[in-house]
Each structure stands twice: as structure tokens, then as C-alpha cells.
Scaffold this active site. Structure first.
Site, PDB file in Angstrom:
ATOM      1  N   GLN A 343       3.579  -3.107  -6.558  1.00 21.51           N
ATOM      2  CA  GLN A 343       4.318  -3.584  -5.396  1.00 21.51           C
ATOM      3  C   GLN A 343       3.493  -3.434  -4.115  1.00 21.51           C
ATOM      4  O   GLN A 343       3.535  -4.278  -3.229  1.00 21.51           O
ATOM      5  CB  GLN A 343       5.632  -2.815  -5.253  1.00 21.51           C
ATOM      6  N   GLU A 344       2.733  -2.358  -4.042  1.00 17.19           N
ATOM      7  CA  GLU A 344       1.939  -2.113  -2.836  1.00 17.19           C
ATOM      8  C   GLU A 344       0.752  -3.051  -2.719  1.00 17.19           C
ATOM      9  O   GLU A 344       0.462  -3.549  -1.635  1.00 17.19           O
ATOM     10  CB  GLU A 344       1.444  -0.657  -2.826  1.00 17.19           C
ATOM     11  N   SER A 345       0.041  -3.293  -3.800  1.00 22.19           N
ATOM     12  CA  SER A 345      -1.250  -3.995  -3.678  1.00 22.19           C
ATOM     13  C   SER A 345      -1.537  -5.005  -4.770  1.00 22.19           C
ATOM     14  O   SER A 345      -2.616  -5.616  -4.769  1.00 22.19           O
ATOM     15  CB  SER A 345      -2.379  -2.957  -3.690  1.00 22.19           C
TER      16      SER A 345
END
Length: 505
Positions: A343-345
Site C-alpha cells: 500500500q505504501e510503495s
């Protein structure tokens, strides 16, 4: 909400009682974001700044009066708004497009920066005529407005019509007649509607200074309005939080965003701002800031299952062992950490967010420093650091929050910060919900986008819809990873063949 003082030696968050040029910060305004007591050095700096504020202010009149006063007191005072495009407390600290510009302008002048951020557009303009040095609040350029001088244009503002999903398509000005339309007072969009009304006398709308973009879009989605007129970049920043609102069409000619200065202070400050803005434009820094803040509106888009599975096969094998190591060290399921990382990267170790956090687990500079991570772009450091940070957040939550509720709130805090999560818990309690249940807190988080609610909180505005989508997406990715892992255990031969297919022919 929220005042920041920033200078060459670093940023100091203003506390209750600190003077802002000519007045005191109300006690309800934001306290330091960390719960620890102020250090001795910080206390000394605050006392020095208070003393600065208590000194008689040099006269503002004369051709260079205001600029001379700013340099003498070593402090630039700005009236602004607590919104995503101006200034707010983000995951990495104070942020916002105009905040970045203000901070850099103060740095070029060689002075500190203090913000009064509880304004709407009209009150910011009224205040700058009486006190403070400038207003930077997503103001539309309006030459000839009494008592103020505007800077050169900063960026273009493109008015657009948005409307409630399910209505007949709103495709041209004629289709607006008969609709309940709203807009924000003073934003410039009312002037655009007035121009359209010359051709369509039956066109009507309401405007209000007491709503911001999130409230306006919420009114459209909930049926209180049929349509609204706002700016394209504002809609793009908020569209994922309001799936029931459709983009219609551009309305009228683009306007310009500008800063405003008190006319009585002379031209020198406005001329210095114009030189600063021209330099940013010529160097390309202004375009880079626009791209950073307004060029990424898909961060929270849920990646479809097929795309995610492709990344599971192509990218995850490079980092799976690191996620497992970090999971053992922090007592998390490795698939949960992998889902957070995706989700972050999207498992990109070189990723950089629109707001400047970096690496596979998107750690801020400050968080990385606290965790002993000296290279955020190193996958091992990032994954282990992100896992430790999530564990810290998990452990800092009140003991009354248990089970999955505790995990989901820790994940939300990873995205939006503990301070904003606590604000949402207090709102939940005020509304009669259970602040220890994620299902209730997730209903309150989006209210941090609405002035009615965030003006009562300690940490002010937040993109509160973001952590709700963030946790939802991670749960989906985790479920898919769990399904893939179960399938591979049950059908190892099929999995081996899928990963190492036999040559054809």
C-alpha cells in the site's frame, strides 16, 4: 488551528500563549505534537520568541515599512487556512502546497515564520488589512480589492462543475439551471458563476464561507446539493473520498492563485514575494511543487487483484525474506507487513510520496531518525524500520483497544499520525460511538476534513478519509496474500509449475 514558527535553526511549534504579532494564540490551538516535555533549549527559544512578540512593532507605513518591520523583528506573520492545499499537520509534520511556499519565502527573507491558520478566505483578507504581513489561503487574484496588494499569479485555478452520481449528466452550463448548486464564498468560483448567469439569468447558487471542499463534496454526495463549483485540483485531491460525486465540465476561464499584502505596508514586501515566485518558476521548483502536491491523486486507488498478483510474482520474492525477518522481530504476520509495504510503495524501494516520505515502507525523515534508519531507500532498513514503527504505534494505543481494532487503529496511525487518530477517537466519543472500536472511529476520521469538527480538535485538519481507505486496502491485500499462501501449501506442485513452466514445443 495550528501555528508554526520556523527559522534557520529549525522549526518550533507554537504553544498556547505565544504571541502572534499583535495577539495571543487561543488556548484551544495545537500543542506540540510530541507528548514529551519541552526541552530546555526549546523553552529558551520559545521565551525568546515571546519576547520578540512583546516588543513594540516598527511602523508598517512607508514604501518599505512592512518589509523593514519583518526584518527587524525577524518574523513573517501569515494568515492562512487549515486545508490540504494550504497548510495542515500531515504524517511528516506541517505540510501543504502554500505552506511550502511560505516556508521558503521566509527562508529567503532570513526570518522565522508564524501562521494563523483558523481563517476562511474572507477572514484572511480582512485580517491582513489589519494585522499580520500577508495572507496565503488559496486566494483568487482580484485586482482592485480595497486595502490589499496581490502578488503575481502563483498557479492557475481551473473551475469545474461536479455533480451527484445518478443525476442526468451535467455537461454544459445550460444543464445547471434548476439544480441546487453550492460553492465556497470568496474562492472566485462565485465570480465565474456570475459571468455564466449573464447568459443564463435563471441560474442560481448558494455560497458559504463556513464550508470547505470536503463539506461541499459531502453535501453533493448526501443530496443536500445537486452540484458544486470548485477547482479541478481540489476535486482531484478529494475524489476518492467521495465516490458518489462525478466530475462534470470546466466552467468559464481559469483564475489565478495569489498572495495578498496590506496596502498600507508599501510595495516592498509584495515586490520581494514577486521576485521569489519568479525565481521558483524559472528554476522549475514551482512546477515540481505543483506536481508533488497536485499531480498524484491515485495513491489510495485499490489495485485490482490481477495487477496485485502480478506484483506478488514479480516483486515480492525480492523482499519476502525481509518481511519474514521483520515479522519475527516484531510479532506481526509477515503478510500484513507485506500488505502495508504494498500500500505504501507497491514494493518499490525507491518510491517517494507527493509529501516527501520515501522508501519501501515510506518512512518520514523524523521517524527514520527515531528508529535508527540512516538510509530510507535501503529495503532491509525500511522494512525493519516500518515494522518497528507499526509495533510502536500498536503499543502506544490505550489498553482498552483490543484485538483487530487495535491493529487497524495502529495501521491508521501509521498513515495519518497518532495525534489525528486520537482526535478522531474524541470525535467518536462526542458522537456517542465507541472510541475503542475501529468501525466507529472509521466513521469519525473523515470528519477531520470538515471545519465544523477539526476546528475543535488539537491537531486540526487531516485528510481523514485517507486512513479509512488505507486500512481497507491493506486488509484486501492481506486477504489475497493469505489466499495465495494457502493455495501454495495445498497445491505445491501446481505452484511450482506456475512459477517454473516447462518449455513449450
Amino acid at each position: 488551528m495550528g501555528e508554526e514558527i520556523e527559522g534557520g535553526a529549525g522549526r518550533v511549534t507554537a504553544v498556547a500563549g505565544l504571541c502572534i504579532v499583535k495577539g495571543l494564540i487561543p488556548a484551544r490551538h495545537r500543542m506540540p505534537s510530541t507528548p514529551n516535555a519541552l526541552s530546555g533549549r526549546l523553552a529558551i527559544r520559545l521565551l525568546a520568541l515571546i519576547a520578540l512578540c512583546l516588543l513594540p512593532e516598527p511602523p508598517r507605513s512607508g514604501p518599505d515599512g512592512l518589509l523593514e518591520a519583518i526584518r527587524e523583528r525577524e518574523l513573517l506573520s501569515v494568515h492562512t487556512r487549515n486545508t490540504p492545499t494550504t497548510f495542515y499537520e500531515g504524517r511528516e509534520g506541517p505540510t501543504g502546497f502554500e505552506y511550502e511556499l511560505m516556508r521558503r519565502f521566509a527562508g529567503q527573507l532570513g526570518v522565522s515564520l508564524t501562521l494563523r491558520a483558523d481563517h476562511h478566505i474572507e477572514s484572511a483578507l480582512a485580517a491582513v488589512r489589519q494585522q499580520g504581513d500577508m495572507a496565503a489561503a488559496a486566494l483568487p487574484l482580484e485586482p482592485g480589492r480595497p486595502g490589499v496588494i496581490f502578488s503575481r499569479p502563483i498557479i492557475a485555478l481551473e473551475p469545474v462543475v461536479v455533480y451527484r452520481r445518478g443525476l442526468p449528466p451535467v455537461e454544459d452550463p445550460g444543464s445547471l439551471v434548476g439544480l441546487a448548486i453550492g460553492t465556497i464564498a470568496g474562492a472566485g468560483t462565485g465570480r465565474v458563476l456570475a459571468e455564466v448567469k449573464r447568459e443564463l439569468p435563471a441560474l442560481e447558487w448558494v455560497d458559504s464561507a463556513e464550508v470547505e471542499v470536503a463539506e461541499l463534496l459531502g453535501m453533493v454526495e448526501d443530496g443536500e446539493l445537486d452540484a458544486a463549483v470548485l477547482y479541478d485540483h481540489q476535486f482531484r485531491l478529494n475524489r476518492l473520498f467521495f465516490p458518489g460525486v462525478e466530475r462534470g465540465f470546466p466552467l468559464g476561464d481559469p483564475l489565478s492563485m495569489a498572495w495578498a499584502f496590506p496596502a498600507e505596508g508599501g510595495l516592498a514586501l509584495a515586490e520581494a514575494a514577486n521576485r521569489f515566485l519568479a525565481g521558483l518558476r524559472e528554476s522549475g521548483e514551482l512546477d515540481a511543487l505543483v506536481a508533488r502536491y497536485f499531480g498524484h491523486d491515485d495513491y489510495l486507488e485499490y489495485v485490482g487483484t490481477r495487477t496485485f498478483l502480478d506484483h506478488v510474482e514479480a516483486r515480492l520474492p525480492d523482499y519476502a525474506a525481509l518481511f519474514r525477518e521483520a515479522a519475527r522481530a516484531t510479532d506481526f504476520d509477515w503478510k500484513l507487513l507485506a500488505a502495508v509495504g504494498y500500500q505504501e510503495s507497491h514494493w518499490d524501494p525507491l518510491a517517494t510520496s507527493p509529501t516527501g516520505v520515501r522508501g519501501l515502507m515510506m518512512l518520514t525523515n523524523a521517524t527514520a531518525g527515531d528508529l535508527g534508519v540512516d538510509d530510507r531507500l535501503d529495503p532491509a532498513q525500511s522494512i525493519h524500520g516500518g515494522a518497528r514503527y507499526l509495533r510502536q504505534l500498536h503499543e502506544r494505543l490505550p489498553d482498552s483497544i483490543q484485538g483487530d481494532d487495535r491493529l487497524y487503529m495502529a495501521m491508521a496511525a501509521y498513515n495519518v499520525g497518532l495525534g489525528h487518530l486520537y482526535d478522531a477517537r474524541r470525535i467518536t466519543e462526542t458522537r456517542g460511538g465507541d472510541p475503542d472500536r475501529w468501525r466507529d472511529v472509521r466513521e469519525s476520521l473523515p470528519l477531520l476534513q470538515e471545519r465544523e469538527w477539526h476546528s475543535q480538535t488539537r491537531y486540526g485538519y487531516a485528510r481523514g478519509g485517507e486512513p479509512v481507505l488505507y486500512v481497507r486496502n491493506i486488509r484486501r491485500y492481506y486477504e489475497i496474500l493469505s489466499y495465495v499462501e494457502r493455495s501454495r501449501r495445498q497445491f505445491p506442485l501446481l505452484d511450482t509449475r506456475a512459477r517454473d513452466p516447462e518449455p513449450s514445443g
